[in-house]
Design a protein around this motif. Sequence first.
Motif, mmCIF file in Angstrom:
data_model
loop_
_atom_site.group_PDB
_atom_site.id
_atom_site.type_symbol
_atom_site.label_atom_id
_atom_site.label_comp_id
_atom_site.label_asym_id
_atom_site.label_seq_id
_atom_site.Cartn_x
_atom_site.Cartn_y
_atom_site.Cartn_z
ATOM 1 N N GLY A 292 0.832 -1.215 0.000
ATOM 2 C CA GLY A 292 0.000 0.000 0.000
ATOM 3 C C GLY A 292 0.860 1.255 0.000
ATOM 4 N N GLY A 293 0.261 2.373 0.378
ATOM 5 C CA GLY A 293 0.975 3.652 0.373
ATOM 6 C C GLY A 293 2.255 3.546 1.191
ATOM 7 N N PHE A 294 3.369 3.881 0.579
ATOM 8 C CA PHE A 294 4.638 3.737 1.284
ATOM 9 C C PHE A 294 4.994 5.032 2.018
ATOM 10 C CE2 PHE A 294 9.083 3.461 2.101
ATOM 11 C CZ PHE A 294 9.199 2.178 2.568
ATOM 12 N N ALA A 295 5.059 6.127 1.258
ATOM 13 C CA ALA A 295 5.426 7.410 1.866
ATOM 14 C C ALA A 295 4.442 7.784 2.969
ATOM 15 C CB ALA A 295 5.430 8.496 0.796
ATOM 16 N N GLU B 4 6.211 4.322 -11.733
ATOM 17 C CA GLU B 4 4.964 4.654 -11.035
ATOM 18 C C GLU B 4 4.458 6.050 -11.375
ATOM 19 O OE1 GLU B 4 4.561 2.757 -7.043
ATOM 20 O OE2 GLU B 4 6.576 3.575 -6.804
ATOM 21 N N TYR C 250 10.839 6.022 -5.013
ATOM 22 C CA TYR C 250 9.919 6.784 -5.878
ATOM 23 C C TYR C 250 10.447 8.183 -6.203
ATOM 24 C CZ TYR C 250 5.619 9.252 -7.220
ATOM 25 O OH TYR C 250 4.687 10.015 -7.871
ATOM 26 N N ILE D 270 7.279 -2.541 -2.791
ATOM 27 C CA ILE D 270 7.886 -1.559 -3.699
ATOM 28 C C ILE D 270 8.887 -0.721 -2.905
ATOM 29 C CG2 ILE D 270 7.409 0.333 -5.296
ATOM 30 C CD1 ILE D 270 4.576 -0.762 -5.629
ATOM 31 N N CYS E 199 -2.143 2.677 -3.086
ATOM 32 C CA CYS E 199 -1.094 3.695 -3.170
ATOM 33 C C CYS E 199 -1.325 4.684 -2.024
ATOM 34 C CB CYS E 199 -1.098 4.327 -4.558
ATOM 35 S SG CYS E 199 0.494 5.059 -5.006
ATOM 36 N N CYS E 200 -1.029 5.966 -2.251
ATOM 37 C CA CYS E 200 -1.001 6.922 -1.142
ATOM 38 C C CYS E 200 -2.246 6.883 -0.266
ATOM 39 C CB CYS E 200 -0.828 8.324 -1.700
ATOM 40 S SG CYS E 200 0.760 8.515 -2.545
ATOM 41 N N ASN F 248 -1.743 3.610 -11.001
ATOM 42 C CA ASN F 248 -1.593 3.741 -9.551
ATOM 43 C C ASN F 248 -1.855 5.190 -9.163
ATOM 44 O OD1 ASN F 248 1.241 4.432 -10.565
ATOM 45 N ND2 ASN F 248 1.469 4.895 -8.390
ATOM 46 N N CYS F 249 -1.962 5.416 -7.877
ATOM 47 C CA CYS F 249 -2.206 6.745 -7.318
ATOM 48 C C CYS F 249 -3.309 7.499 -8.055
ATOM 49 C CB CYS F 249 -0.921 7.572 -7.244
ATOM 50 S SG CYS F 249 -0.916 8.513 -5.691
ATOM 51 N N TRP G 226 10.731 13.994 -0.618
ATOM 52 C CA TRP G 226 9.552 13.287 -0.110
ATOM 53 C C TRP G 226 10.025 12.021 0.631
ATOM 54 C CZ3 TRP G 226 5.320 9.903 -2.552
ATOM 55 C CH2 TRP G 226 4.108 10.073 -1.892
HETATM 56 N N1 HCS Z 1 5.333 3.729 -4.147
HETATM 57 C C1 HCS Z 1 5.116 5.133 -3.843
HETATM 58 C C2 HCS Z 1 4.176 5.713 -4.843
HETATM 59 C C3 HCS Z 1 3.785 7.112 -4.563
HETATM 60 S S1 HCS Z 1 2.625 7.726 -5.681
HETATM 61 C C4 HCS Z 1 4.557 5.244 -2.453
HETATM 62 O O1 HCS Z 1 3.679 4.469 -2.120
HETATM 63 O O2 HCS Z 1 4.984 6.112 -1.706
#
Ligand code: HCS
Length: 323
Positions: A19-22, A173, A69, A65, A302-303, A234-235, A37
């Motif tokens: 899922g959303g990583f950041a 991505e 990014y 992932i 994603c986010c 994605n996103c 970021w």
């Molecule tokens: N793999 C990244 C994509 C950001 S749009 C994340 O999840 O942070």
Amino acid sequence: MGVVEELVAKAGGCAVIDGGFATQLEALGADINDPLWSAACLIAKPHLVKEVHMQYLEAGADIIISSSYQATIPGFLARGMTLDEAEGLLRTSVKLALEARDEFWKSTLRKSKPIYNRALVAASIGSYGAYLADGSEYSGSYGADITTEKLKDFHRRRLQVLAGAGPDLIAFEAIPNKMEAQALVELLEEENIQVPSWICFSSVDGKHLCSGESFADCLQILNASEKVSIVGVNCTPPQFIEGIICELRKQTKKAIAVYPNSGEIWDGRAKRWLSAECLGHKSFDALAKRWQEAGATLIGGCCRTTPSTIRAVSKILKGRTGH
Ligand SMILES: N[C@@H](CCS)C(=O)O
Ligand SMILES: C[S+](C)CC[C@H](N)C(=O)O
Ligand SMILES: [Zn+2]
């Protein structure tokens, strides 16, 4: 059979992406309000990067992932690093994900009834717009000076370094326009990259890429490349995903990956998420089931999606989950 097809088959027809990583790093207390970021954590908080990977593995992700990014060589150089240090951090992003995968897999094998698959590690490559750090991965407007050649030069060395760091996949991505798709396909050929890739687009209206260009035009470019194994989005808000899968299905025979965001909207100037009414009565995991039925074989978030989101997605798609 390639590694991805093998994983999809092992997962019962649909593999779960993390899922959303950041945004999960942020949930754990990291400060990512930074031009780099989430990549800022590669410098300041690598232990949190590994912890987020572990959380998604425990939640049932079959693919994690990497934290690269928004990790770029010019971005790190602007931070005062040397080229060696910048390239080292790119390798570290893959290394942290591989270490998490291997440690988690080892601990899983010790359990009497293993319920997980050995996950794959995808090295993330965000768009040029992500590097600009102005939200332009959601507009696709790179300005009149940008050309396919300039985009290839921007991506070339990072792609070489990440592909050489031992990931199972490369994940391009939130690609917002056709020119960047063209640049990536040409680059994969020119550099003769042997690691299988996916190219995922972003969309803000569910009908076009963020730039307003058509999926059909971009898919024509991707279909011509054997280096691209998987295509998708994605996103992108979850309510648009089913329609996009149907459109992609018409345009390609390649496997389809979808990992939408929570539906909240990123304000690129203020650097914050704005809430939006989008899911209606449907939960993210119930929608994920529909995405599977529509033909996606790799599904995640994603986010602003979280390990809980992925746990629920894993459960609904495979009938089983982490704890
Ligand atoms: N793999 C990244 C994509 C950001 S749009 C994340 O999840 O942070
Ligand atoms: C996917 S968006 C939320 C990533 C952040 C953006 N590139 C920025 O730095 O503002
Ligand atoms: Zn995202």
